[in-house]
Design a protein around this motif. Structure first.
Motif, short mmCIF file in Angstrom:
data_model
loop_
_atom_site.label_atom_id
_atom_site.label_comp_id
_atom_site.label_asym_id
_atom_site.label_seq_id
_atom_site.Cartn_x
_atom_site.Cartn_y
_atom_site.Cartn_z
N LEU A 237 30.82 14.69 -4.78
CA LEU A 237 29.56 13.99 -5.01
C LEU A 237 29.30 13.79 -6.50
CD1 LEU A 237 27.32 15.88 -2.42
CD2 LEU A 237 28.69 13.81 -2.08
N PHE A 238 28.80 12.58 -6.84
CA PHE A 238 28.47 12.24 -8.22
C PHE A 238 27.04 11.72 -8.27
CE2 PHE A 238 33.03 11.98 -7.95
CZ PHE A 238 33.49 12.46 -9.17
N GLU A 239 26.25 12.28 -9.17
CA GLU A 239 24.88 11.81 -9.33
C GLU A 239 24.88 10.50 -10.11
OE1 GLU A 239 21.20 13.16 -12.07
OE2 GLU A 239 21.90 14.73 -10.68
N ILE A 240 24.32 9.46 -9.51
CA ILE A 240 24.20 8.17 -10.17
C ILE A 240 22.84 8.02 -10.85
CG2 ILE A 240 24.01 5.67 -9.74
CD1 ILE A 240 26.12 5.88 -7.63
N TYR A 241 21.81 8.46 -10.17
CA TYR A 241 20.44 8.29 -10.67
C TYR A 241 19.60 9.46 -10.19
CZ TYR A 241 15.68 6.28 -10.76
OH TYR A 241 14.33 6.07 -10.95
N ASP A 242 18.85 10.09 -11.09
CA ASP A 242 18.11 11.30 -10.75
C ASP A 242 16.69 11.07 -10.27
OD1 ASP A 242 16.76 10.62 -13.05
OD2 ASP A 242 17.33 12.42 -14.18
N GLY A 243 16.29 9.79 -10.13
CA GLY A 243 14.95 9.50 -9.67
C GLY A 243 13.91 9.45 -10.77
N GLY A 244 14.35 9.53 -12.02
CA GLY A 244 13.42 9.54 -13.14
C GLY A 244 13.20 8.16 -13.74
N GLU A 245 13.25 8.08 -15.04
CA GLU A 245 12.98 6.82 -15.74
C GLU A 245 13.99 5.75 -15.34
OE1 GLU A 245 12.65 5.20 -20.36
OE2 GLU A 245 12.50 7.34 -19.93
N TYR A 246 13.49 4.55 -15.12
CA TYR A 246 14.35 3.45 -14.68
C TYR A 246 13.96 2.18 -15.43
CZ TYR A 246 16.50 -0.09 -11.67
OH TYR A 246 17.24 -1.15 -11.20
N GLU A 247 14.93 1.55 -16.06
CA GLU A 247 14.68 0.32 -16.79
C GLU A 247 14.91 -0.87 -15.85
OE1 GLU A 247 16.46 -2.28 -20.56
OE2 GLU A 247 17.10 -0.20 -20.26
N LYS A 248 13.85 -1.61 -15.58
CA LYS A 248 13.94 -2.74 -14.68
C LYS A 248 14.94 -3.77 -15.20
CE LYS A 248 11.09 -6.10 -12.19
NZ LYS A 248 9.72 -6.64 -11.98
N GLY A 249 15.81 -4.23 -14.32
CA GLY A 249 16.80 -5.23 -14.70
C GLY A 249 18.07 -4.65 -15.28
N SER A 250 18.13 -3.32 -15.41
CA SER A 250 19.32 -2.68 -16.00
C SER A 250 20.50 -2.64 -15.02
CB SER A 250 18.99 -1.26 -16.44
OG SER A 250 18.66 -0.45 -15.31
N ASN A 251 20.19 -2.69 -13.73
CA ASN A 251 21.23 -2.58 -12.69
C ASN A 251 22.07 -1.33 -12.85
OD1 ASN A 251 20.37 -5.08 -11.66
ND2 ASN A 251 21.80 -6.21 -12.96
N LEU A 252 21.45 -0.27 -13.34
CA LEU A 252 22.21 0.94 -13.64
C LEU A 252 22.85 1.56 -12.40
CD1 LEU A 252 20.62 3.92 -12.92
CD2 LEU A 252 19.05 3.00 -14.58
N VAL A 253 22.19 1.46 -11.26
CA VAL A 253 22.73 2.05 -10.03
C VAL A 253 23.98 1.32 -9.58
CG1 VAL A 253 22.29 2.46 -7.56
CG2 VAL A 253 20.52 2.99 -9.26
N LEU A 254 23.92 -0.01 -9.49
CA LEU A 254 25.07 -0.77 -9.00
C LEU A 254 26.23 -0.77 -10.00
CD1 LEU A 254 23.47 -3.82 -7.17
CD2 LEU A 254 24.72 -1.91 -6.16
N LYS A 255 25.92 -0.74 -11.30
CA LYS A 255 26.99 -0.68 -12.30
C LYS A 255 27.79 0.60 -12.16
CE LYS A 255 24.94 -3.65 -15.87
NZ LYS A 255 24.31 -3.67 -17.23
N LYS A 256 27.06 1.72 -12.03
CA LYS A 256 27.75 3.01 -11.89
C LYS A 256 28.44 3.10 -10.54
CE LYS A 256 28.85 7.15 -13.26
NZ LYS A 256 29.82 7.33 -14.37
N TYR A 257 27.80 2.57 -9.52
CA TYR A 257 28.39 2.58 -8.18
C TYR A 257 29.70 1.81 -8.17
CZ TYR A 257 29.12 1.25 -3.30
OH TYR A 257 29.68 1.01 -2.07
N ALA A 258 29.70 0.59 -8.73
CA ALA A 258 30.91 -0.23 -8.76
C ALA A 258 32.04 0.48 -9.51
CB ALA A 258 30.61 -1.58 -9.39
N GLN A 259 31.69 1.14 -10.60
CA GLN A 259 32.70 1.87 -11.38
C GLN A 259 33.31 3.00 -10.56
OE1 GLN A 259 31.15 3.69 -15.00
NE2 GLN A 259 32.76 5.24 -14.94
#
Length: 288
Positions: A237-259
């Motif tokens: 298991l790898f933590e992608i997002y901890d539920g904290g601060e999130y920058e709208k439009g960053s697509n941080l979840v899908l970018k890390k997921y795709a990687q």
């Protein structure tokens, strides 16, 4: 259904013999989507030789057959049986959130036996995950799929109802987890997509996971699954997002997921679902 139940009770040793034969028929005789499989692998691994890519193609059909028969086999497996065949390397990543009564989105890829992901985690954590899915058209297939995915306390969640289910469960204060297998391309008519680099080229991903995590602030975990033997899997298991601060439009979840999905595929290339058209259209074709 009687035949399915009967098939689920045969031992793994015989199951593997049947699967090997089924893989040969599917890949060599029927040649199920073989051109699509070969083209996808060529796109993903342009530097590999023809022989190397053919080995991945052949291995794909073995994995596909294993997934089909192992999924049926799970209907007669006990929780302890599942834990012997599906191990979780680092359960503390999930427990970090679960112990604090935080909902979790568990993102997976169509890697190894993706049908065992939710049942495998349900068996290991003694916690039923909701499997987000697109309902099947055939009544028998739909009934069988629901039966398989509801093992050990799991349940299914139609894709169209995901956000509503999350809102209702959060309002009730439930401790829940939803599993999403999110590495297939949305259809061309679906405007809810986000373009992310995948194997060196822009690829469309469903926007849903990004929308949910960004608006609901739900932690996201990726399950990296590898095959350790025939019908033996280990998830890390790898933590992608901890539920904290999130920058709208960053697509941080899908970018890390795709990687993470790409790294997972590269580790064992034959074990991904190469038969769907991952790069079926481009940004230019969609006018984006």
């Amino acid at each position: 259904m009687f035949f399915i139940q009967l098939l689920s009770k045969i031992p793994f040793s015989l199951l593997h013999i049947i699967s090997t034969f089924l893989a040969f028929v599917t890949g060599k005789i029927i040649r199920y989507r073989r051109d699509v499989v070969a083209e996808n692998i060529k796109i993903a691994f342009p530097k590999k030789s023809g022989a190397e890519r053919k080995k991945i193609v052949d291995g794909f059909y073995t994995n596909l057959s294993d997934v089909a028969l192992e999924s049926i086999k799970s209907l007669s497996m006990s929780k302890e049986d599942m834990k012997q065949h599906f191990k979780v390397k680092n359960p503390e990543v999930f427990n970090k959130f679960h112990d604090k009564n935080q909902p979790v989105i568990l993102m997976c890829g169509h890697v190894c036996n993706w049908e065992w992901q939710m049942t495998g985690f349900a068996a290991n954590f003694d916690f039923g995950f909701g499997a987000v899915y697109k309902p099947l058209e055939g009544k028998f297939s739909e009934q069988l799929m629901q039966q398989i995915r509801s093992r050990f306390g799991g349940y299914v969640v139609p894709m169209a109802n995901t956000m509503r289910q999350i809102l209702v469960r959060k309002k009730k204060g439930e401790n829940f987890g939803f599993g999403m297998v999110s590495d297939q391309s949305p259809p061309g008519y679906d405007r809810k997509r986000i373009w992310i680099d995948f194997f060196g080229r822009p690829s469309a991903f469903f926007a849903g996971p990004e929308v949910i995590t960004g608006s609901m602030k739900i932690p996201v975990i990726y399950s990296r699954i590898i095959r350790t033997g025939r019908s033996q899997y280990e998830a890390e298991l790898f933590e992608i997002y901890d539920g904290g601060e999130y920058e709208k439009g960053s697509n941080l979840v899908l970018k890390k997921y795709a990687q993470l999905v790409e790294e997972n595929i590269k580790a064992q290339p034959s074990n991904w679902l190469w038969s769907h058209k991952r790069w079926k259209y481009t940004k230019e074709e969609m006018g984006e």
